[in-house]
Scaffold this motif. Sequence first.
Motif, mmCIF file in Angstrom:
data_model
loop_
_atom_site.group_PDB
_atom_site.id
_atom_site.type_symbol
_atom_site.label_atom_id
_atom_site.label_comp_id
_atom_site.label_asym_id
_atom_site.label_seq_id
_atom_site.Cartn_x
_atom_site.Cartn_y
_atom_site.Cartn_z
ATOM 1 N N ILE A 38 -1.076 -64.606 15.786
ATOM 2 C CA ILE A 38 -0.703 -63.249 16.200
ATOM 3 C C ILE A 38 -0.957 -63.150 17.704
ATOM 4 C CG2 ILE A 38 -1.332 -60.803 16.037
ATOM 5 C CD1 ILE A 38 -2.098 -61.223 13.166
ATOM 6 N N ASN A 39 0.004 -62.640 18.463
ATOM 7 C CA ASN A 39 -0.194 -62.429 19.894
ATOM 8 C C ASN A 39 -1.555 -61.735 20.096
ATOM 9 O OD1 ASN A 39 0.482 -62.172 22.670
ATOM 10 N ND2 ASN A 39 0.985 -60.016 22.269
ATOM 11 N N PRO A 40 -2.464 -62.354 20.884
ATOM 12 C CA PRO A 40 -3.842 -61.843 20.958
ATOM 13 C C PRO A 40 -3.953 -60.331 21.191
ATOM 14 C CG PRO A 40 -3.657 -63.909 22.154
ATOM 15 C CD PRO A 40 -2.277 -63.584 21.672
ATOM 16 N N LEU A 41 -3.137 -59.774 22.083
ATOM 17 C CA LEU A 41 -3.268 -58.335 22.348
ATOM 18 C C LEU A 41 -2.849 -57.490 21.153
ATOM 19 C CD1 LEU A 41 -2.133 -57.684 26.020
ATOM 20 C CD2 LEU A 41 -4.392 -57.406 25.011
ATOM 21 N N ASP A 42 -2.010 -58.051 20.283
ATOM 22 C CA ASP A 42 -1.568 -57.277 19.129
ATOM 23 C C ASP A 42 -2.706 -57.045 18.147
ATOM 24 O OD1 ASP A 42 0.681 -57.705 20.559
ATOM 25 O OD2 ASP A 42 1.802 -58.738 18.987
ATOM 26 N N LYS A 43 -3.738 -57.894 18.212
ATOM 27 C CA LYS A 43 -4.926 -57.640 17.388
ATOM 28 C C LYS A 43 -5.673 -56.424 17.914
ATOM 29 C CE LYS A 43 -5.851 -62.112 15.404
ATOM 30 N NZ LYS A 43 -6.843 -63.158 15.195
ATOM 31 N N HIS A 44 -5.625 -56.239 19.217
ATOM 32 C CA HIS A 44 -6.227 -55.032 19.790
ATOM 33 C C HIS A 44 -5.408 -53.805 19.390
ATOM 34 C CE1 HIS A 44 -9.194 -57.071 22.461
ATOM 35 N NE2 HIS A 44 -8.322 -58.069 22.358
ATOM 36 N N ALA A 45 -4.092 -53.979 19.325
ATOM 37 C CA ALA A 45 -3.223 -52.880 18.887
ATOM 38 C C ALA A 45 -3.541 -52.523 17.435
ATOM 39 C CB ALA A 45 -1.755 -53.278 19.035
ATOM 40 N N LEU A 46 -3.725 -53.565 16.621
ATOM 41 C CA LEU A 46 -4.044 -53.322 15.209
ATOM 42 C C LEU A 46 -5.412 -52.652 15.079
ATOM 43 C CD1 LEU A 46 -3.682 -53.528 12.187
ATOM 44 C CD2 LEU A 46 -4.222 -55.962 12.299
ATOM 45 N N GLU A 47 -6.373 -53.122 15.863
ATOM 46 C CA GLU A 47 -7.697 -52.498 15.827
ATOM 47 C C GLU A 47 -7.595 -51.018 16.185
ATOM 48 O OE1 GLU A 47 -10.708 -53.537 14.820
ATOM 49 O OE2 GLU A 47 -11.459 -51.534 15.309
ATOM 50 N N ALA A 48 -6.772 -50.707 17.188
ATOM 51 C CA ALA A 48 -6.591 -49.302 17.586
ATOM 52 C C ALA A 48 -6.062 -48.496 16.402
ATOM 53 C CB ALA A 48 -5.621 -49.209 18.768
ATOM 54 N N ALA A 49 -5.089 -49.057 15.696
ATOM 55 C CA ALA A 49 -4.500 -48.351 14.552
ATOM 56 C C ALA A 49 -5.523 -48.173 13.437
ATOM 57 C CB ALA A 49 -3.288 -49.129 14.045
ATOM 58 N N LEU A 50 -6.296 -49.235 13.176
ATOM 59 C CA LEU A 50 -7.290 -49.152 12.099
ATOM 60 C C LEU A 50 -8.359 -48.127 12.430
ATOM 61 C CD1 LEU A 50 -7.690 -52.974 11.270
ATOM 62 C CD2 LEU A 50 -6.411 -51.252 9.954
ATOM 63 N N VAL A 179 4.381 -43.670 21.543
ATOM 64 C CA VAL A 179 4.336 -45.136 21.470
ATOM 65 C C VAL A 179 3.346 -45.625 22.535
ATOM 66 C CG1 VAL A 179 5.701 -47.267 21.669
ATOM 67 C CG2 VAL A 179 6.762 -45.182 20.734
ATOM 68 N N LEU A 180 2.367 -46.413 22.127
ATOM 69 C CA LEU A 180 1.315 -46.834 23.054
ATOM 70 C C LEU A 180 1.180 -48.353 23.067
ATOM 71 C CD1 LEU A 180 -1.477 -44.294 21.937
ATOM 72 C CD2 LEU A 180 0.139 -44.044 23.842
ATOM 73 N N SER A 181 1.025 -48.922 24.260
ATOM 74 C CA SER A 181 0.704 -50.351 24.300
ATOM 75 C C SER A 181 -0.644 -50.523 24.974
ATOM 76 C CB SER A 181 1.806 -51.164 24.973
ATOM 77 O OG SER A 181 1.774 -51.037 26.359
ATOM 78 N N VAL A 182 -1.418 -51.442 24.429
ATOM 79 C CA VAL A 182 -2.846 -51.486 24.746
ATOM 80 C C VAL A 182 -3.241 -52.744 25.503
ATOM 81 C CG1 VAL A 182 -3.234 -50.203 22.604
ATOM 82 C CG2 VAL A 182 -3.649 -52.659 22.619
ATOM 83 N N ARG A 183 -4.265 -52.582 26.329
ATOM 84 C CA ARG A 183 -4.904 -53.713 27.000
ATOM 85 C C ARG A 183 -6.155 -54.096 26.221
ATOM 86 N NH1 ARG A 183 -4.148 -54.609 32.744
ATOM 87 N NH2 ARG A 183 -6.321 -55.242 32.687
ATOM 88 N N LYS A 184 -6.706 -55.268 26.560
ATOM 89 C CA LYS A 184 -7.824 -55.745 25.749
ATOM 90 C C LYS A 184 -9.104 -54.922 25.935
ATOM 91 C CE LYS A 184 -9.720 -59.592 28.503
ATOM 92 N NZ LYS A 184 -9.109 -59.427 29.822
ATOM 93 N N GLU A 185 -9.195 -54.201 27.052
ATOM 94 C CA GLU A 185 -10.387 -53.391 27.279
ATOM 95 C C GLU A 185 -10.538 -52.267 26.262
ATOM 96 O OE1 GLU A 185 -8.124 -54.296 29.500
ATOM 97 O OE2 GLU A 185 -8.797 -54.011 31.579
ATOM 98 N N LEU A 186 -9.452 -51.924 25.555
ATOM 99 C CA LEU A 186 -9.491 -50.769 24.651
ATOM 100 C C LEU A 186 -10.532 -50.934 23.550
ATOM 101 C CD1 LEU A 186 -8.320 -48.055 23.624
ATOM 102 C CD2 LEU A 186 -6.644 -49.377 22.330
ATOM 103 N N ASN A 187 -10.652 -52.126 22.999
ATOM 104 C CA ASN A 187 -11.527 -52.292 21.833
ATOM 105 C C ASN A 187 -11.801 -53.764 21.582
ATOM 106 O OD1 ASN A 187 -9.232 -53.443 20.580
ATOM 107 N ND2 ASN A 187 -8.557 -51.439 19.860
ATOM 108 N N LYS A 188 -12.569 -54.006 20.528
ATOM 109 C CA LYS A 188 -12.844 -55.378 20.118
ATOM 110 C C LYS A 188 -12.316 -55.500 18.691
ATOM 111 C CE LYS A 188 -16.734 -58.579 20.361
ATOM 112 N NZ LYS A 188 -16.978 -58.944 18.966
ATOM 113 N N PRO A 189 -11.301 -56.331 18.473
ATOM 114 C CA PRO A 189 -10.746 -56.430 17.124
ATOM 115 C C PRO A 189 -11.815 -56.830 16.101
ATOM 116 C CG PRO A 189 -9.345 -57.567 18.695
ATOM 117 C CD PRO A 189 -10.594 -57.196 19.433
#
Lengths: 265, 335
Positions: A38-50, A179-189
Amino acid sequence: MKRIIVCVKPVPDPKHWHKVSMDPVTMTLKRAGIPSIINPLDKHALEAALSVRDIRGGEVVLLSMAPPFATSNLKEGLAMGADRAVLLSDPAFAGSDTLATSLILAAGCQWIGDFDLVFLGNFSIDGSTAQVCSQLAEFLHLPNVMHVIDMKWQENDKIIIIQKIEQGYVKLEATLPVVLSVRKELNKPRYVPFTGILAAESKEIKVLSNEDLGVDSSSIGLEGSPTKMAGLELRRFERAKERLAGSIEEIVAKLADKIYQCNIS
Amino acid sequence: MSSNGCKGIWVFAEQRGGELHGVSLELLGKANELAQGIGCAVTAVLLGHNITSHAKTLVNHGADIVLVADDPLLKHYRVLPYSYVIEYLIKEYQPEVLLMGATAMGVELAPRVAAKLKTGLSAHCIDLKLDREGKLLQVVPGWEGGVIATIACPAHRPQMATVMPGIMRALSPTEKTGQIIEVKVSLTDKNLGPEVLEVKTEKPAGRPLEQAEIVVAGGWGVGNEEGWKTIEQLADVLGGSVGATRPAVDEGWVEEGQMIGQSGKTVRPTLYIAVGISGVMHHVVGMDQSKEIISINTDANADIFEVSDVIVVEDFKKVVPKLIKEIEARQKVCK
Ligand SMILES: Cc1cc2nc3c(=O)[nH]c(=O)nc-3n(C[C@H](O)[C@H](O)[C@H](O)COP(=O)(O)OP(=O)(O)OC[C@H]3O[C@@H](n4cnc5c(N)ncnc54)[C@H](O)[C@@H]3O)c2cc1C
Ligand SMILES: Nc1ncnc2c1ncn2[C@@H]1O[C@H](COP(=O)(O)O)[C@@H](O)[C@H]1O
């Protein structure tokens, strides 16, 4: 919260990138046999959603446009905690540029329907265009914000978003849907919980073709993409490659000469 | 419009908080070069509120025409109103080419504009050329930067590209005359999206890395924080900036803002000194346009040497401290 869509892109594992080769005839890259992640940043996107679901409820749906092998990547996202997944897979999609990809993903979002939020990674490590967020939002007629590094809920269902810019940030107030796109600073998956792997087995991965989506076939795939590859060549470097020899003192003296030759000191 | 039907090369003039972004001037430089071949006007598109004074700066840096959209609703950049206005102007004037900086703003705005116009956009171009038919050839590093791909957008207009700051060269400003056109826009009936509550920017200390004449860059081979100090000292005596590879940033020896390469900055200084850097393409794409490259690496087969003018196969710990002393000594003599 009704529904949160997370766009996840399978990308070739960078650890295996040296195995990628180029097909000189079709001018495409051959990725056969290279595992995808999974594209690494997309895990941060998923974490944001969760974490939105944790506090606001709703359903988290993964959305991906990729060949059928991507079900294994989607399973990982389901194991992390997403509720279900939709895979858009059709030979007609192959060769899509970002515009065509965004059009297809927008059709996927509309097929899923009834969503309040769409999360993406800010960029993907293989394409690295960082174009899908804005283009998907445009096709969905929704506002978007990129470079998200923080978000907080207001009582009135508005979100305060911190967007990173050069040497600073912008604080925005958004209403849903957005629609939001996230950087890695947002969270820790989060780690995949052991129970998650088992739970993922019974979660649905719906595979859709363009027959289900009905995107205008003249706007997708290699043919429908406005950008065209006009040439591909190996990068060549022409440098003097002068190797300095001698004792350390001699090398240092030569180096200092070189530096002064550059006329800058 | 020129005789051959070219309807212009456009550059989006990015400003935030009333400050023009340097990349816009760099793009004007490139636009002038492109226009020369085919005799085409260069237009800068400036959006904001109370920003008209920048129009002159843009003219002096090579804009023949400046389209200014000044409106209170454009005071803060927001992707929706900005993309509405640019879409409107493009439909009105039908330019051939639109260039934007690959900045935080540009990477959000350019794709939205391209999607509105259903045209192609290539990201992070390292070079741009116009062929005789007015086709924009967009050169981008592909696959780890090991290949160079040329992208074209043959059937759709405008042809759009984003370019990272630091890659193109601005023209030195000279007093010129240009046409400044104020355009009226109507935004009140539009969805303007999220509201901007606050914009916070800190002025970076010193000269931005992209503009440094000398960059001393360190990699994983520098080993530890103590080693990193020698990198900083060398940059210091040379009056240069410090650059870094990803591992050096990950180790916390240096700020992420100093990272050079595919996911960092692009630099093209007069002199680039690479210390303890292996030369992986991810890094090389950010520095290989430097004028002179000197590399110090213990590994005689390091890939960085392929892109170097001067090669030193040595432990940097033996070389760099002495080099610092030598340069200090020479500087004293010169004074
Ligand atoms: C999608 C993606 C994007 C990336 N983007 C970037 C990017 O933008 N920028 C970037 O830099 N990296 C980026 N990377 C990482 C990149 O792939 C490399 O891992 C990185 O550039 C290597 O850094 P390095 O040369 O410092 O480390 P290494 O590759 O570990 O090299 C260290 C070098 O130091 C030498 N050395 C060791 N000791 C000494 C000594 N005492 N004296 C002299 N030499 C010594 C060694 O011989 C070796 O050549 C990216 C990776 C991915 C997957
Ligand atoms: N094929 C795809 N399927 C699902 N999501 C995608 C796809 N391509 C891009 N994305 C999303 O868009 C983001 C930015 O990708 P890109 O514009 O390719 O750099 C990624 O982090 C994903 O969230």
